[in-house]
Design an enzyme around this catalytic site. Structure first.
Site, mmCIF file in Angstrom:
data_model
loop_
_atom_site.group_PDB
_atom_site.id
_atom_site.type_symbol
_atom_site.label_atom_id
_atom_site.label_comp_id
_atom_site.label_asym_id
_atom_site.label_seq_id
_atom_site.Cartn_x
_atom_site.Cartn_y
_atom_site.Cartn_z
ATOM 1 N N GLN A 114 4.584 113.381 3.116
ATOM 2 C CA GLN A 114 5.589 113.970 3.990
ATOM 3 C C GLN A 114 5.994 115.357 3.503
ATOM 4 O O GLN A 114 6.689 116.073 4.209
ATOM 5 C CB GLN A 114 6.826 113.074 4.026
ATOM 6 C CG GLN A 114 6.556 111.652 4.492
ATOM 7 C CD GLN A 114 7.711 110.734 4.161
ATOM 8 O OE1 GLN A 114 8.851 111.004 4.512
ATOM 9 N NE2 GLN A 114 7.423 109.650 3.453
ATOM 10 N N ASN A 115 5.582 115.714 2.290
ATOM 11 C CA ASN A 115 6.015 116.961 1.663
ATOM 12 C C ASN A 115 5.209 118.148 2.180
ATOM 13 O O ASN A 115 4.007 118.041 2.401
ATOM 14 C CB ASN A 115 5.870 116.864 0.148
ATOM 15 C CG ASN A 115 6.681 115.711 -0.429
ATOM 16 O OD1 ASN A 115 7.720 115.353 0.116
ATOM 17 N ND2 ASN A 115 6.199 115.130 -1.513
ATOM 18 N N ASP A 155 5.163 121.026 0.366
ATOM 19 C CA ASP A 155 5.068 121.941 -0.776
ATOM 20 C C ASP A 155 3.640 122.282 -1.189
ATOM 21 O O ASP A 155 3.417 123.206 -1.965
ATOM 22 C CB ASP A 155 5.842 121.386 -1.984
ATOM 23 C CG ASP A 155 5.473 119.945 -2.325
ATOM 24 O OD1 ASP A 155 4.269 119.605 -2.301
ATOM 25 O OD2 ASP A 155 6.394 119.154 -2.603
ATOM 26 N N HIS A 177 3.598 116.598 7.730
ATOM 27 C CA HIS A 177 4.696 117.432 8.230
ATOM 28 C C HIS A 177 4.417 118.918 8.068
ATOM 29 O O HIS A 177 5.308 119.743 8.275
ATOM 30 C CB HIS A 177 6.008 117.068 7.524
ATOM 31 C CG HIS A 177 6.514 115.713 7.893
ATOM 32 N ND1 HIS A 177 7.304 114.946 7.066
ATOM 33 C CD2 HIS A 177 6.315 114.960 9.010
ATOM 34 C CE1 HIS A 177 7.578 113.803 7.647
ATOM 35 N NE2 HIS A 177 6.983 113.787 8.828
#
Length: 241
Positions: free
Chosen positions: A87-88, A90, A105
């Site tokens: 879901q990150n 980064d 995401h």
């Protein structure tokens, strides 16, 4: 992942906390700090990007892009050969060497053309390193090719991120993610609060197919499932058992 391993790992913000990136709902979480006039839930929307792009881009830059140079931790490296949906945004799983993970995401280091949801668009490198911090708003608007009347369809740039008022499309590899869920013989959820649609989707498939589930979090969210094991620990503690 080896050919015989059918475990699917689904990670949330807790996995990147050891890399110095705030979680979303902790004391200094991304969703607890908004802008001067708006809550985070108002900021992280397509509507805000369309109608107040300067405010949107400043918030996004200050709350996310400032972490773009952080590096992966032991958990990201441990997950590098696993089947992974994160879901990150980064990008730390990519930095750790996972060649095929799904960033459901979006990705901080990428942008797309502003487009109708569902359109097939290219992902391109984000221009964060070109931003002039001394003239932040005007610099961001120029780099993202946004005019005085707002974003222009198929011309302006938009962060490659799924916003609150958007839905999963093939840009975010939703079909491949669903297939990985259907193929899984076990699911391991790490560092997630189960507050987004993708975890609910995975849990529904796990229940329907009677797939064993492990929940790894210092304060694990309890879920309705007949085959669940809880590990009240950090992801680093889990991989070091």
């Amino acid at each position: 992942m080896t050919k015989t391993d059918k475990t699917l790992y689904i990670t949330g913000a807790g996995v990147s906390a050891e890399s110095g990136i705030p979680t979303f709902r902790g004391e200094d979480g991304f969703w607890t700090i908004g802008s001067r006039n708006y809550t985070p839930q108002q900021m992280a929307t397509r509507d805000m990007y369309m109608h107040n792009p300067g405010e949107f881009l400043k918030w996004y830059y200050n709350r996310f892009a400032t972490y773009r140079h952080h590096g992966p931790n032991k958990v990201h490296h441990w997950l590098a050969d696993k089947t992974l949906i994160t879901q990150n945004i980064d990008g730390l799983d990519g930095k750790a060497g996972n060649p095929d993970y799904i960033s459901i995401h979006g990705r901080l280091d990428e942008v797309t053309l502003f487009h109708h949801q569902g359109d097939d668009v290219e992902r391109i490198r984000a221009p964060w390193d070109e931003v002039d911090d001394a003239n932040l708003e005007s610099s961001l608007l120029e780099l993202f090719k946004i005019g005085k009347h707002g974003p222009i369809l198929n011309e302006s740039l938009k962060p490659y991120v799924l916003l609150f008022d958007e839905y999963y499309t093939e840009l975010y590899e939703i079909s491949r993610a669903q297939q990985q869920m259907l193929d899984a013989e076990k699911m391991v959820f790490m560092g997630t609060s189960f507050s987004v649609n993708i975890t609910n989707m995975a849990l529904e498939i796990a229940r329907h197919n009677n797939i064993p589930v492990e929940v790894v979090d210092p304060n694990p969210t309890h879920i309705l499932h007949s085959q669940v094991e809880y590990f009240a620990m950090t992801a680093q503690e889990y991989i070091s058992r």
